[in-house]
Design an enzyme around this catalytic site. Structure first.
Site, PDB file in Angstrom:
ATOM      1  N   GLU A  33     -13.025 -47.786  53.332  1.00 29.38           N
ATOM      2  CA  GLU A  33     -13.801 -47.610  51.803  1.00 29.38           C
ATOM      3  C   GLU A  33     -14.377 -46.464  51.759  1.00 29.38           C
ATOM      4  O   GLU A  33     -14.963 -45.758  52.397  1.00 29.38           O
ATOM      5  CB  GLU A  33     -14.829 -49.018  51.346  1.00 29.38           C
ATOM      6  N   ASN A  73     -11.769 -61.637  53.229  1.00 30.72           N
ATOM      7  CA  ASN A  73     -13.017 -62.191  52.721  1.00 30.72           C
ATOM      8  C   ASN A  73     -12.776 -63.653  53.035  1.00 30.72           C
ATOM      9  O   ASN A  73     -11.950 -64.425  52.928  1.00 30.72           O
ATOM     10  CB  ASN A  73     -13.576 -61.762  51.598  1.00 30.72           C
ATOM     11  N   GLU A  90     -23.584 -59.390  55.733  1.00 31.85           N
ATOM     12  CA  GLU A  90     -22.672 -60.255  55.691  1.00 31.85           C
ATOM     13  C   GLU A  90     -22.752 -61.286  56.831  1.00 31.85           C
ATOM     14  O   GLU A  90     -23.439 -61.255  57.766  1.00 31.85           O
ATOM     15  CB  GLU A  90     -21.039 -59.299  55.959  1.00 31.85           C
ATOM     16  N   ASP A  93     -16.498 -62.617  47.364  1.00 28.73           N
ATOM     17  CA  ASP A  93     -16.788 -62.016  48.617  1.00 28.73           C
ATOM     18  C   ASP A  93     -16.693 -63.282  49.658  1.00 28.73           C
ATOM     19  O   ASP A  93     -15.820 -63.840  49.690  1.00 28.73           O
ATOM     20  CB  ASP A  93     -18.041 -61.166  48.606  1.00 28.73           C
TER      21      ASP A  93
HETATM   22  O1  LIG Z   1     -16.892 -57.898  52.426  1.00 28.25           O
HETATM   23  C1  LIG Z   1     -16.862 -56.971  51.758  1.00 28.25           C
HETATM   24  O2  LIG Z   1     -16.805 -56.907  50.347  1.00 28.25           O
HETATM   25  C2  LIG Z   1     -17.298 -55.864  49.593  1.00 28.25           C
HETATM   26  C3  LIG Z   1     -16.630 -55.908  48.302  1.00 28.25           C
HETATM   27  O3  LIG Z   1     -15.320 -56.343  48.078  1.00 28.25           O
HETATM   28  C4  LIG Z   1     -16.970 -54.634  50.143  1.00 28.25           C
HETATM   29  O4  LIG Z   1     -17.467 -53.267  49.573  1.00 28.25           O
HETATM   30  C5  LIG Z   1     -17.682 -54.539  51.620  1.00 28.25           C
HETATM   31  O5  LIG Z   1     -17.572 -53.375  52.287  1.00 28.25           O
HETATM   32  C6  LIG Z   1     -16.894 -55.669  52.418  1.00 28.25           C
HETATM   33  O6  LIG Z   1     -17.616 -55.980  53.694  1.00 28.25           O
END
Ligand SMILES: O=C1O[C@H](CO)[C@@H](O)[C@H](O)[C@H]1O
Length: 305
Positions: free
Chosen positions: A122, A160, A18, A210
């Site tokens: 998550e 995000n 990321e 994202d």
């Molecule tokens: O930014 C993200 O988006 C993903 C999808 O929404 C998620 O699964 C990750 O854990 C997260 O870091």
């Protein structure tokens, strides 16, 4: 014929890559592997990746203005990373009432404030308790005063995709599970947001929006998680202008970089691949470079503290 080319540049897979940031002076790419708890730095000339492992998930890392090292959003703590000493110094903790939360994506605003948002824990990618997150900024103290964290809003699912318009008057933001790209009026003098509106609603095949970045023409490039693509959106018209597909499904974020900011770097994830055979994707988790887009980006802003 399109001259767009996609190339895998970092072959070592991330669990959840990321937050790419191009470091112009050094010619390196900074990014994080959220779940591996690593801040990563790729050197294009040698092809090597240096890593600093932290004691918590790493949502994002950003460069500091005039100082070595990085500001980092780790777990639910903003802090400073001394890269050479591999030492993380906490600066401000957030979401103290939400022990399962973690920081996710972040970016520095044009005035040097470090913005980053949080999300719940998550159980699988994009499966989590809803509305646990908030958007924060870390404002560097002036005249020797301490940096402070400010909460801008609550009730976020997956915080995000942050960036600012070329005139600094608009803040763009994605809450992934709202499947929407939002714009706010932005006051760069005070760092305050107002008047949220939807700029673009994502199509089903664009999957989960994202990370994103702005290009030098004021258009946005959004990485689509599970959509295996980046898309270019005109925030003025709300129209999608271009789609570039990648050879993996979990594309997570993007930034412009390279010597003249004409290359788009895209991070990806291999964590939690689903049962549809996607775990056999050979390049899942790699970092990709897209060339031939015919548009440039801009240098990243740096945290003022
Ligand atoms: O930014 C993200 O988006 C993903 C999808 O929404 C998620 O699964 C990750 O854990 C997260 O870091």
């Amino acid at each position: 014929m399109s001259g767009v080319q996609v190339q895998s540049v970092v072959g070592e897979a991330c669990r959840v890559g990321e937050g790419p940031v191009w470091e112009g002076a050094a010619g390196t790419l900074l990014y994080v592997d959220v779940l591996a708890q690593d801040v990563c730095r790729w050197h294009p000339h040698t092809g090597t990746v240096e890593k600093v492992h932290l004691d918590g998930t790493v949502g994002c890392a950003v460069p500091r203005r005039g100082r070595a090292g990085y500001a980092v959003a780790c777990g639910t703590t903003f802090g400073l990373l001394d890269w050479d000493e591999r030492r993380f110094t906490p600066v401000a903790a957030v979401d103290k009432d939400r022990p399962n939360n973690r920081f996710n994506d972040g970016k520095v605003d044009p005035a040097g404030r470090f913005f980053a948002g949080t999300m719940g824990n998550e159980t699988a990618p994009a499966v989590l308790e809803r509305k646990q997150g908030s958007l924060y900024s870390l404002d560097a103290g002036s005249d020797g005063s301490a940096a402070t964290a400010t909460r801008h809003f609550r009730d976020v699912d997956i915080s995000n995709g942050l960036d600012w318009s070329l005139d600094n008057a608009t803040f763009f933001y994605i809450d992934s599970l709202a499947y929407s790209l939002f714009a706010f009026k932005y006051d760069v003098t005070t760092g305050t947001l107002s008047d949220r509106r939807v700029v673009y609603r994502f199509e089903p095949d664009e999957a989960i929006p994202d990370g994103q970045c702005l290009d030098a023409e004021g258009r946005l490039w959004v990485a689509c998680y599970n959509g295996g693509r980046v898309i270019r959106i005109d925030p003025e018209t709300g129209k999608r202008l271009q789609v570039v597909k990648l050879p993996v499904s979990k594309t997570t974020s993007c930034c412009f970089g390279g010597p003249d900011y004409s290359e788009l770097f895209v991070t990806s994830a291999c964590e939690g691949l689903d049962a549809a055979g996607l775990e056999r994707e050979p390049q899942a988790g790699n970092v990709f470079k897209i060339t031939g887009l015919g548009v440039k980006g801009r240098a990243p802003f740096e945290y003022a503290g």
